[in-house]
Design an enzyme around this catalytic site. Structure first.
Site, PDB file in Angstrom:
ATOM      1  N   THR A  16      -6.376  10.198   8.633  1.00 35.39           N
ATOM      2  CA  THR A  16      -6.208   8.893   7.975  1.00 35.39           C
ATOM      3  C   THR A  16      -5.972   7.785   9.004  1.00 35.39           C
ATOM      4  O   THR A  16      -5.383   6.763   8.693  1.00 35.39           O
ATOM      5  CB  THR A  16      -5.013   8.936   7.003  1.00 35.39           C
ATOM      6  OG1 THR A  16      -3.859   9.395   7.725  1.00 35.39           O
ATOM      7  CG2 THR A  16      -5.272   9.860   5.827  1.00 35.39           C
ATOM      8  N   LYS A  22       0.838  -1.209   0.000  1.00 33.90           N
ATOM      9  CA  LYS A  22       0.000   0.000   0.000  1.00 33.90           C
ATOM     10  C   LYS A  22       0.865   1.247   0.000  1.00 33.90           C
ATOM     11  O   LYS A  22       1.798   1.356   0.780  1.00 33.90           O
ATOM     12  CB  LYS A  22      -0.883   0.023   1.256  1.00 33.90           C
ATOM     13  CG  LYS A  22      -1.800  -1.165   1.383  1.00 33.90           C
ATOM     14  CD  LYS A  22      -2.475  -1.194   2.743  1.00 33.90           C
ATOM     15  CE  LYS A  22      -1.494  -1.372   3.862  1.00 33.90           C
ATOM     16  NZ  LYS A  22      -2.135  -1.572   5.188  1.00 33.90           N
ATOM     17  N   GLY A  40      -6.393   4.614  10.798  1.00 37.40           N
ATOM     18  CA  GLY A  40      -7.104   3.358  10.531  1.00 37.40           C
ATOM     19  C   GLY A  40      -7.416   3.093   9.071  1.00 37.40           C
ATOM     20  O   GLY A  40      -8.243   2.234   8.762  1.00 37.40           O
ATOM     21  N   THR A  41      -6.746   3.788   8.160  1.00 42.28           N
ATOM     22  CA  THR A  41      -7.011   3.515   6.733  1.00 42.28           C
ATOM     23  C   THR A  41      -6.674   2.067   6.377  1.00 42.28           C
ATOM     24  O   THR A  41      -7.421   1.404   5.659  1.00 42.28           O
ATOM     25  CB  THR A  41      -6.165   4.437   5.821  1.00 42.28           C
ATOM     26  OG1 THR A  41      -4.814   4.397   6.262  1.00 42.28           O
ATOM     27  CG2 THR A  41      -6.665   5.852   5.833  1.00 42.28           C
ATOM     28  N   GLY A  42      -5.533   1.597   6.896  1.00 38.18           N
ATOM     29  CA  GLY A  42      -5.094   0.232   6.579  1.00 38.18           C
ATOM     30  C   GLY A  42      -6.035  -0.810   7.162  1.00 38.18           C
ATOM     31  O   GLY A  42      -6.357  -1.812   6.516  1.00 38.18           O
ATOM     32  N   CYS A  43      -6.494  -0.560   8.396  1.00 41.63           N
ATOM     33  CA  CYS A  43      -7.430  -1.496   9.050  1.00 41.63           C
ATOM     34  C   CYS A  43      -8.742  -1.550   8.272  1.00 41.63           C
ATOM     35  O   CYS A  43      -9.327  -2.620   8.056  1.00 41.63           O
ATOM     36  CB  CYS A  43      -7.709  -1.042  10.476  1.00 41.63           C
ATOM     37  SG  CYS A  43      -6.240  -0.720  11.442  1.00 41.63           S
TER      38      CYS A  43
END
Ligand SMILES: Nc1ncnc2c1ncn2[C@@H]1O[C@H](COP(=O)(O)OP(=O)(O)OP(=O)(O)O)[C@@H](O)[C@H]1O
Ligand SMILES: Cc1ncc(CO)c(N)n1
Length: 236
Positions: free
Chosen positions: A172, A141, A174-177
């Site tokens: 941003t 990512k 918690g974007t990955g979660c």
């Protein structure tokens, strides 16, 4: 259905402390799920230490669920560490090979591979190397890069690029979660990997575009923006 592996005292700008759940209780929470309700996908996030990783790996090998999406969380957006550095070997040996999809951000992909990532070619190399280490597919990512928000998927055979314009916001958290959970949910619905990632990318981009300017640090993404648009009451 969720398994609590750690209780984290965290807000939008710092991680104050955390307490990991005992491995036996992690394992019993996993038993509670698998002996009862069928699972169509599994999403794994922060695993802060080796003993938690070993408990999760042991039970996933025992139950062998499909569609395991693993987000190898290491450091929060605000720079606070969420994984003990000495558990890197366990992550690589026990957790990574269980992944149908591993979703590292650029710094995580660098730590796992030892490569330096500056360009999209570097992202491809890292994805390939992580696949050789045992993950079936890898999504590197580009949230931490400059320019477009480019993510590169390697499915073991070829690369697919998912690109969106970078949204100018600090919110941003918690974007990955959000992204890995959306991918796992799409796989549970039966979508193929490319389509699952494509729709999740649309979803996380909308969630970032309408992220919430709350708290003193990086505010959260808006998970329910489209639902609200489609008629649910908007009360915040
Ligand atoms: N400012 C932004 N604008 C558009 N897309 C973004 C932005 N920041 C991140 N993304 C996208 O969000 C998704 C998550 O990527 P990111 O690299 O931020 O994950 P992450 O660092 O694991 O997130 P976190 O640790 O906060 O959970 C990717 O699709 C990435 O391209
Ligand atoms: C508990 C937790 N998991 C993951 C992240 C991702 O950054 C975070 N900040 N906190």
């Amino acid at each position: 259905m969720s398994v609590i592996v750690s209780v984290v005292a965290e807000n939008t700008f710092r991680v104050i402390d955390m307490q990991d759940i005992e491995p036996e209780i992690i394992e019993k929470q996993i038993d509670a799920i698998f002996e009862d309700i069928d699972t169509d996908a599994v999403k794994i996030g922060m695993l802060s230490q080796s003993t938690s990783m070993k408990a999760v790996a042991h039970k996933l090998r025992e139950y062998g669920p499909q569609n395991i999406v693993i987000d190898p969380v290491m450091i929060a957006k605000n720079g606070c560490p969420l994984m003990q550095p000495d558990s890197m070997d366990t992550l690589i040996e026990e957790i990574l090979p269980l992944a149908d999809l591993l979703t590292p951000n650029i710094p995580e992909a660098e730590r796992i591979t030892g490569l330096s990532i500056q360009t999209s070619e570097d992202m491809e190399h890292a994805a390939e190397k992580i696949a050789k280490m045992g993950a079936k597919a890898v999504l590197v990512k580009g949230g931490h890069a400059k320019g477009e928000a480019l993510d590169i998927l390697f499915n073991g055979e070829h690369f697919t690029y998912f690109s969106e314009e970078r949204i100018n916001t600090k919110n941003t958290h918690g974007t990955g979660c959000t992204y890995s959970s959306a991918i796992a949910s799409n796989l549970a619905l039966g979508l193929d990997l490319e389509e699952a990632v494509k729709r999740a990318k649309d979803y996380v981009t909308t969630a970032i575009r309408h992220s919430l300017p709350i708290g003193k640090g990086c505010g959260p993404t808006h998970h329910f923006y489209n639902l609200y648009q489609n008629g649910l009451q908007r009360e915040y």
